[in-house]
Design a protein around this motif. Structure first.
Motif, PDB file in Angstrom:
ATOM      1  N   MET B   1      -4.072  13.273  -1.647  1.00 51.00           N
ATOM      2  CA  MET B   1      -3.706  12.688  -2.582  1.00 51.00           C
ATOM      3  C   MET B   1      -4.584  11.977  -4.044  1.00 51.00           C
ATOM      4  O   MET B   1      -3.996  11.428  -5.215  1.00 51.00           O
ATOM      5  CB  MET B   1      -3.169  10.467  -2.663  1.00 51.00           C
ATOM      6  CG  MET B   1      -1.893  10.446  -3.472  1.00 51.00           C
ATOM      7  SD  MET B   1      -0.550  11.264  -3.396  1.00 51.00           S
ATOM      8  CE  MET B   1       0.526   9.577  -4.122  1.00 51.00           C
ATOM      9  N   SER B   2      -6.637  12.856  -4.024  1.00 50.28           N
ATOM     10  CA  SER B   2      -7.118  12.991  -4.690  1.00 50.28           C
ATOM     11  C   SER B   2      -7.718  13.559  -5.227  1.00 50.28           C
ATOM     12  O   SER B   2      -8.172  14.655  -4.355  1.00 50.28           O
ATOM     13  CB  SER B   2      -8.055  11.685  -3.971  1.00 50.28           C
ATOM     14  OG  SER B   2     -10.061  11.698  -5.170  1.00 50.28           O
ATOM     15  N   ASP B   3      -7.674  14.256  -6.149  1.00 49.06           N
ATOM     16  CA  ASP B   3      -8.267  15.626  -6.783  1.00 49.06           C
ATOM     17  C   ASP B   3      -8.991  15.752  -7.993  1.00 49.06           C
ATOM     18  O   ASP B   3      -9.214  16.411  -8.915  1.00 49.06           O
ATOM     19  CB  ASP B   3      -7.127  16.650  -7.092  1.00 49.06           C
ATOM     20  CG  ASP B   3      -6.100  15.784  -7.834  1.00 49.06           C
ATOM     21  OD1 ASP B   3      -5.643  16.619  -8.487  1.00 49.06           O
ATOM     22  OD2 ASP B   3      -5.707  14.807  -8.394  1.00 49.06           O
ATOM     23  N   ILE B   4     -10.637  14.696  -7.868  1.00 51.16           N
ATOM     24  CA  ILE B   4     -10.924  14.495  -8.729  1.00 51.16           C
ATOM     25  C   ILE B   4     -12.195  15.413  -8.861  1.00 51.16           C
ATOM     26  O   ILE B   4     -12.836  16.072  -7.174  1.00 51.16           O
ATOM     27  CB  ILE B   4     -12.341  13.385  -8.453  1.00 51.16           C
ATOM     28  CG1 ILE B   4     -11.337  11.945  -8.285  1.00 51.16           C
ATOM     29  CG2 ILE B   4     -13.369  13.819  -9.251  1.00 51.16           C
ATOM     30  CD1 ILE B   4     -11.914  10.752  -8.278  1.00 51.16           C
ATOM     31  N   LEU B   5     -12.526  16.059  -9.988  1.00 51.63           N
ATOM     32  CA  LEU B   5     -13.689  18.217  -9.982  1.00 51.63           C
ATOM     33  C   LEU B   5     -14.249  16.893 -10.881  1.00 51.63           C
ATOM     34  O   LEU B   5     -13.991  16.453 -12.002  1.00 51.63           O
ATOM     35  CB  LEU B   5     -12.643  18.811 -10.490  1.00 51.63           C
ATOM     36  CG  LEU B   5     -10.879  19.384  -9.528  1.00 51.63           C
ATOM     37  CD1 LEU B   5     -10.663  20.378 -10.337  1.00 51.63           C
ATOM     38  CD2 LEU B   5     -11.826  19.293  -8.085  1.00 51.63           C
ATOM     39  N   ASP B  49      -8.628  15.177 -12.634  1.00 44.86           N
ATOM     40  CA  ASP B  49      -6.964  14.792 -11.907  1.00 44.86           C
ATOM     41  C   ASP B  49      -6.257  14.094 -12.621  1.00 44.86           C
ATOM     42  O   ASP B  49      -6.280  14.569 -13.965  1.00 44.86           O
ATOM     43  CB  ASP B  49      -7.278  14.039 -10.631  1.00 44.86           C
ATOM     44  CG  ASP B  49      -8.124  12.409 -10.807  1.00 44.86           C
ATOM     45  OD1 ASP B  49      -8.234  12.243 -11.936  1.00 44.86           O
ATOM     46  OD2 ASP B  49      -8.132  11.970 -10.349  1.00 44.86           O
ATOM     47  N   HIS B  50      -5.015  12.957 -12.510  1.00 38.38           N
ATOM     48  CA  HIS B  50      -4.730  12.424 -13.192  1.00 38.38           C
ATOM     49  C   HIS B  50      -4.288  11.600 -12.848  1.00 38.38           C
ATOM     50  O   HIS B  50      -2.519  10.651 -12.690  1.00 38.38           O
ATOM     51  CB  HIS B  50      -2.856  13.067 -12.908  1.00 38.38           C
ATOM     52  CG  HIS B  50      -2.248  14.532 -12.345  1.00 38.38           C
ATOM     53  ND1 HIS B  50      -3.197  15.806 -11.720  1.00 38.38           N
ATOM     54  CD2 HIS B  50      -2.982  15.874 -13.549  1.00 38.38           C
ATOM     55  CE1 HIS B  50      -3.334  17.124 -11.965  1.00 38.38           C
ATOM     56  NE2 HIS B  50      -2.785  16.934 -12.996  1.00 38.38           N
ATOM     57  N   GLY B  91       7.240  11.594 -11.229  1.00 35.52           N
ATOM     58  CA  GLY B  91       8.552  10.596 -10.221  1.00 35.52           C
ATOM     59  C   GLY B  91       8.487   9.386 -10.196  1.00 35.52           C
ATOM     60  O   GLY B  91       9.667   8.906  -9.668  1.00 35.52           O
ATOM     61  N   ASP B  92       7.030   9.109  -9.345  1.00 29.83           N
ATOM     62  CA  ASP B  92       7.347   7.742  -9.101  1.00 29.83           C
ATOM     63  C   ASP B  92       6.571   6.752 -10.208  1.00 29.83           C
ATOM     64  O   ASP B  92       7.128   7.041 -11.780  1.00 29.83           O
ATOM     65  CB  ASP B  92       5.708   7.589  -8.510  1.00 29.83           C
ATOM     66  CG  ASP B  92       4.557   8.126  -9.131  1.00 29.83           C
ATOM     67  OD1 ASP B  92       5.056   9.060 -10.485  1.00 29.83           O
ATOM     68  OD2 ASP B  92       3.772   8.020  -8.725  1.00 29.83           O
ATOM     69  N   GLY B  93       7.247   5.644  -9.956  1.00 27.15           N
ATOM     70  CA  GLY B  93       7.650   4.649 -11.671  1.00 27.15           C
ATOM     71  C   GLY B  93       6.227   4.409 -13.029  1.00 27.15           C
ATOM     72  O   GLY B  93       6.632   3.829 -14.013  1.00 27.15           O
ATOM     73  N   ARG B  94       5.678   5.088 -12.357  1.00 27.23           N
ATOM     74  CA  ARG B  94       4.250   4.731 -13.586  1.00 27.23           C
ATOM     75  C   ARG B  94       4.158   6.319 -13.787  1.00 27.23           C
ATOM     76  O   ARG B  94       3.926   7.078 -13.911  1.00 27.23           O
ATOM     77  CB  ARG B  94       3.169   3.896 -13.035  1.00 27.23           C
ATOM     78  CG  ARG B  94       2.123   4.630 -11.182  1.00 27.23           C
ATOM     79  CD  ARG B  94       2.314   3.507 -10.602  1.00 27.23           C
ATOM     80  NE  ARG B  94       2.534   5.395  -9.365  1.00 27.23           N
ATOM     81  CZ  ARG B  94       1.512   5.024  -8.512  1.00 27.23           C
ATOM     82  NH1 ARG B  94       0.132   4.760  -8.460  1.00 27.23           N
ATOM     83  NH2 ARG B  94       2.036   6.477  -7.599  1.00 27.23           N
ATOM     84  N   ALA B  95       3.067   5.707 -15.300  1.00 31.10           N
ATOM     85  CA  ALA B  95       2.440   7.285 -16.107  1.00 31.10           C
ATOM     86  C   ALA B  95       1.107   7.242 -15.870  1.00 31.10           C
ATOM     87  O   ALA B  95       0.119   6.745 -15.456  1.00 31.10           O
ATOM     88  CB  ALA B  95       2.768   6.541 -17.880  1.00 31.10           C
ATOM     89  N   ARG B  96       1.274   8.340 -15.953  1.00 27.99           N
ATOM     90  CA  ARG B  96      -0.269   9.449 -15.032  1.00 27.99           C
ATOM     91  C   ARG B  96      -1.356   9.740 -16.668  1.00 27.99           C
ATOM     92  O   ARG B  96      -0.223  10.413 -17.768  1.00 27.99           O
ATOM     93  CB  ARG B  96      -0.189  10.655 -14.380  1.00 27.99           C
ATOM     94  CG  ARG B  96       0.314  10.236 -13.302  1.00 27.99           C
ATOM     95  CD  ARG B  96       0.086  10.324 -12.127  1.00 27.99           C
ATOM     96  NE  ARG B  96       0.647   9.677 -10.906  1.00 27.99           N
ATOM     97  CZ  ARG B  96       0.307   9.600  -9.905  1.00 27.99           C
ATOM     98  NH1 ARG B  96      -0.944   9.671  -9.996  1.00 27.99           N
ATOM     99  NH2 ARG B  96       0.637   9.296  -8.411  1.00 27.99           N
ATOM    100  N   TYR B  97      -2.392  10.277 -16.488  1.00 32.12           N
ATOM    101  CA  TYR B  97      -2.421  10.307 -17.925  1.00 32.12           C
ATOM    102  C   TYR B  97      -4.161  11.632 -18.084  1.00 32.12           C
ATOM    103  O   TYR B  97      -4.425  11.477 -16.517  1.00 32.12           O
ATOM    104  CB  TYR B  97      -3.390   9.102 -18.293  1.00 32.12           C
ATOM    105  CG  TYR B  97      -2.550   8.313 -19.419  1.00 32.12           C
ATOM    106  CD1 TYR B  97      -2.138   8.561 -19.864  1.00 32.12           C
ATOM    107  CD2 TYR B  97      -2.399   6.944 -17.767  1.00 32.12           C
ATOM    108  CE1 TYR B  97      -0.976   7.285 -20.630  1.00 32.12           C
ATOM    109  CE2 TYR B  97      -1.932   5.817 -18.127  1.00 32.12           C
ATOM    110  CZ  TYR B  97      -0.849   5.895 -19.457  1.00 32.12           C
ATOM    111  OH  TYR B  97      -0.501   4.880 -19.559  1.00 32.12           O
TER     112      TYR B  97
END
Lengths: 158, 158
Positions: B1-5, B49-50, B91-97
């Motif tokens: 679930m984590s994809d920090i680069l 990531d997002h 699609g989950d209930g929150r905004a991603r940035y």
DNA sequence: TTACATGCAAAATATTTGCGTAGGA
DNA sequence: TCCTACGCAAATATTTTGCATGTAA
């Protein structure tokens, strides 16, 4: 902002005596047919737009004012699970629900950012391309969301 | 679930002495550079990531624990207006940035529905097609959302 | 009869906002 | 200095859920 269409040819949910198309699908899928579900099914059957929970609630209350918002949400979840509706997101903070007529009804949305108007479209090239992209990435496509946001081109450019 | 680069080549937000790329953009755009904005800019700069608001808040608090959630939201709104970030919905209930690097960075998302993993992809054919579809409908495309949801094809089918 | 759906109200989530204060230009 | 951004907490908005009751099969 409103785009209700009637389709009396294939449905006929306006009359109480008739079983709506979605009611019949519920029965086929083995769902218990309660009064709230019947009413919600009818409202959906006679709808061709993308209401949010609040809008559905308003429409349903006209027929049976005892139906609660909780039932709207619970029924939408159920209907989504059995593919009677699909949930959409048009960028404002709430979910919209849209009835699914079948795979042949698949389409996407072009949203007018100025008026909020929603046009539906289908494009076979796009469908093929999406499946191909997913496959190239090593995935089988199970769902996809595509929304285009645009402004109307006033007239032809001369 | 984590994809920090990390991208130390073009950025270098890890060090305090250096001005992050996004900080520089803020200055260019004439935004008042407050301490919270500086910290948020650095966090975004070192991120690929997002994150949602909560995740950003966590990362920002590590650097400066006095920064509030309200500022996260206010700053994301501001950054979105000046195209430093774009808001996404998976699609989950929150905004991603997601930070915007520029037009050349444009891409879409392939979401693994089983693991929640998010892959980014770009496809020129798709870009052209979307513009063409919008045009055919009488629109100039100003934005679009495309998310593909899929399951990984285990191995090659034999 | 009996399991499941419902209404109600409270809870959970996500996001926004009013207000008085602090801080950047 | 002056205007704007900030932190805080309260307010909104949307969706979910526990519980006692009602109802379809």
């Amino acid at each position: 902002m409103s785009d209700i269409l009637q389709d009396p040819g294939t449905d006929g949910a306006a009359t109480d005596s008739v079983t709506s198309r979605i009611e019949r699908i519920c029965v086929e899928k083995g769902l218990r047919m309660t009064e709230p579900r019947r009413v919600i099914a009818r409202v959906l059957s006679s709808t061709d737009d993308h209401p949010d929970a609040e809008e559905l609630y308003e429409r349903v209350k006209v027929i049976d004012s005892s139906i609660s918002m909780a039932t709207i949400y619970r029924t939408m979840k159920l209907f989504e699970e059995v593919s009677i509706v699909s949930k959409r997101d048009f960028g404002d903070g709430r979910a919209r629900y849209e009835k699914v007529s079948g795979p042949e009804d698949h389409h996407h949305h072009m949203i007018d950012v100025e008026s909020g108007e929603v046009l539906e479209f289908y494009n076979q090239e796009l469908e093929d391309l999406k499946i191909r992209i997913a496959k190239d990435l090593g995935f089988k496509l199970v769902d996809h969301h595509l929304e285009l946001f645009g402004v109307r081109i006033s007239e032809k450019k001369h």
